[in-house]
Scaffold this active site. Structure first.
Site, PDB file in Angstrom:
ATOM      1  N   GLU A 258      69.426  61.670   2.309  1.00  0.00           N
ATOM      2  CA  GLU A 258      69.207  60.914   1.678  1.00  0.00           C
ATOM      3  C   GLU A 258      70.097  59.646   1.515  1.00  0.00           C
ATOM      4  OE1 GLU A 258      66.000  61.331  -0.196  1.00  0.00           O
ATOM      5  OE2 GLU A 258      65.402  62.608   1.011  1.00  0.00           O
ATOM      6  N   CYS A 297      70.169  57.852  -7.765  1.00  0.00           N
ATOM      7  CA  CYS A 297      69.725  56.117  -6.376  1.00  0.00           C
ATOM      8  C   CYS A 297      68.480  56.148  -6.617  1.00  0.00           C
ATOM      9  CB  CYS A 297      69.789  57.981  -5.470  1.00  0.00           C
ATOM     10  SG  CYS A 297      68.111  58.804  -5.200  1.00  0.00           S
TER      11      CYS A 297
END
Ligand code: NAP
Length: 523
Positions: A258, A297
């Site tokens: 990720e 994020c």
């Protein structure tokens, strides 16, 4: 004054690093809080212990039994919530509602997996699809099964979610029967360590099922063996190192990444100033820029509006951002706290300078004084940038500034908007704001191939939606391309990463026996 070292729970016992370690700081007050180190700790011993002791003990349980353990963790974390909020305030510099995203988000996710896991009951393996005939005679068939991998799950985590980042990964791993070793990001390792400590001290899990190793990442990847998995969250630069490590490239250690992402928000071409879709976009942009000081994020980095609405959107977003008081999270009038560290502040200011080579400042909250904090703190107020020529921009579509910064961009046609959104080269999430379900459907499909998630918002779901940047356990998290190419969560889909799929070809009599031990994957 030198603060104490946080002990690591590794190889089934508490171990303190053998040097003075790396200090963790309060990003608002600048005081040293604690230290982390794993110097001198035998990594091979800890990985072998987790693999053998933790793995065997977890696999001896059914999904339902492991789900019950997750429920016990939920109760324990809930009982200790106040302590976690204090650590978050001190170490992450977050206001309470931002700490909640990390702490309560983690508890919610664990609870979700406890419930999903309970429904799998006494099963010890998963049945993947139906039996398939291999010959005319039904005696010989194939059944795909999924069994827990007989290795450890190593989590190398980012600084922005010390709580949720641990539990959103640990919940599906533990439910699968796979032991966890977590290496939190150094800057905010305290909260992760404290939560693991509470779970270990309460004796909830079998020893070796959950380990924490703080401090240096050196040598961790070298410990991985073929049936282990590694789940990394962090920057694209570190992701490159993980991907090219021998464990991944030669031993086929399964790897989930990720990484960073230039997420977008898109306003429908039919929107007008003051329309519901316009208002929904403005509110969400402001929320995304300010929640956790933009250190998510999934936060909106690029905002695409029809050219006719560029100035109106700039004014509306700026007016709302102006109400965001920034400073010491301990002051109740403060809406947005600090970045997590001086390093992050320097990184955000450097990134902002880069973006400004292609964009003008439309709003800058840094002209207002900080509340109960001075300029030496890691506080940075929201900044809205904009450009009227986004098609010719480069930096704006490639540089992720991990703070309260976003760029407004006008588009002349919807195809131009899609083209620019895709110049993020793969993102975690795009949100779409429209009052027309036909446009929403068209945009969602058009954007699906470059995003892990499309968050499609219209007035009928205004009071219901979960938010552009909130990662919910029932929906997929991850994204293609520069977002890392990973997949997390998505309900029981998350269990895939921790299981091995095998086709068993054989007599139906044996397949009957296997079926008796298995639960059908409900997806
Ligand atoms: P980072 O510098 O890449 O660090 C991430 C983790 O990797 C930390 O635990 C770090 O440890 C460790 N690490 C550093 N060098 C390593 C190496 N050579 N080998 C193995 N591990 C190593 O990233 P960050 O600055 O913490 O995180 C910010 C980034 O994460 C942003 O770009 C953000 O977009 C991304 N992010 C993505 C997601 C997502 O779900 N897609 C979620 C959150 C954040 P130390 O801290 O000890 O250096």
């Amino acid at each position: 004054m030198t603060t104490p070292l946080l002990p690591n729970f590794f190889a089934g016992r508490w171990q303190t690093g053998a040097d003075t370690g790396t200090p963790l700081f309060d990003p608002v007050l600048g005081t040293e809080l604690t230290r982390v180190s794993n110097a001198g700790i035998d990594l091979a011993e800890g990985f072998a212990f987790a693999r053998q002791q933790g793995g065997a003990a977890l696999r001896a349980l059914s999904y339902g039994q492991r789900a019950a353990l997750l429920n016990q963790i939920v109760a324990l974390l809930q009982a200790n919530r106040d302590a976690y909020y204090e650590i978050a305030t001190a170490n992450s510099g977050t206001v309470a509602k931002d700490s909640a995203v990390d702490i309560d988000g983690a508890i919610f996710t664990l609870g979700y997996y406890a419930k999903q896991g309970a429904a799998l009951g006494d099963a010890t393996l998963l049945l993947d699809g139906e039996r398939i005939r291999m010959a005319k005679d039904p005696a010989f068939q194939t059944q795909h099964i999924q069994v827990p991998t007989q290795g450890v799950a190593l989590f190398i985590n980012a600084f922005n979610f010390p709580s949720w980042g641990l539990w959103e990964k640990a919940a599906p791993a533990l439910l699968s029967g796979v032991p966890v070793i977590v290496k939190p990001a150094t800057a905010t390792a305290w909260l992760t360590q404290r939560m693991v400590k509470d779970v270990v001290d309460a004796g909830v899990l079998p020893v070796g099922a959950l380990s924490v190793i703080c401090g240096s990442s050196a040598g961790l990847m070298d410990q991985l063996q073929p049936f282990d998995v590694v789940s990394f969250t962090g920057s694209a630069d570190t992701a490159r190192i993980i991907r090219s490590h021998r464990a991944v490239s030669e031993l086929s250690v399964r790897c989930n990444i990720e990484a960073d992402s230039l997420n977008s928000a898109l306003l429908s071409p039919a929107a007008t100033e003051g329309s519901e879709a316009f208002k929904l976009l403005v509110s969400e942009v402001v929320r995304e820029m300010t929640v956790k000081s933009g250190q998510k994020c999934t936060a909106i980095r690029r905002i695409f509006v029809p050219r006719a609405l560029y100035k109106a959107a700039a004014l509306a977003i700026g007016a709302k951002l102006a109400k965001t008081t920034v400073g010491n999270p301990r002051n109740e009038s403060v809406r947005m706290g600090a970045l997590v560290s001086q390093e992050q502040k320097a990184s955000v200011l450097a990134g902002l300078a880069q973006l400004k080579t292609e964009a003008a400042v439309l709003f800058d909250g840094n002209t207002a004084p900080l509340v109960d904090a001075d300029a030496s703190s890691a506080c940075v107020a929201p900044v809205l940038l904009g450009t009227e020529s986004p098609m010719s921009a480069q930096v704006l579509h490639t540089v992720e500034v991990f703070g309260p910064v976003a760029t407004l961009m006008p588009y002349d046609s919807i195809d131009e908007a899609y083209t620019m959104i895709r110049r993020g080269e793969g993102s975690l999430v795009c949100s779409v704001y429209s009052e027309d379900p036909a446009f929403t459907a068209q945009a969602s499909v058009a954007l699906a191939s470059s995003h892990g998630r499309v968050h499609a918002i219209s007035p009928d779901v205004a009071a219901l939606h979960s938010g552009h940047g909130n990662v919910m356990p029932m929906s997929l998290h991850g994204g293609p391309g520069r977002a890392g190419g990973g997949e997390e969560l998505g309900g029981l889909r998350a269990l895939n990463f921790y299981h091995r799929r095998t086709a068993v070809q054989g007599t139906s009599l044996a397949l009957d026996q296997i079926a008796a031990q298995g639960a059908k994957l409900p997806i």
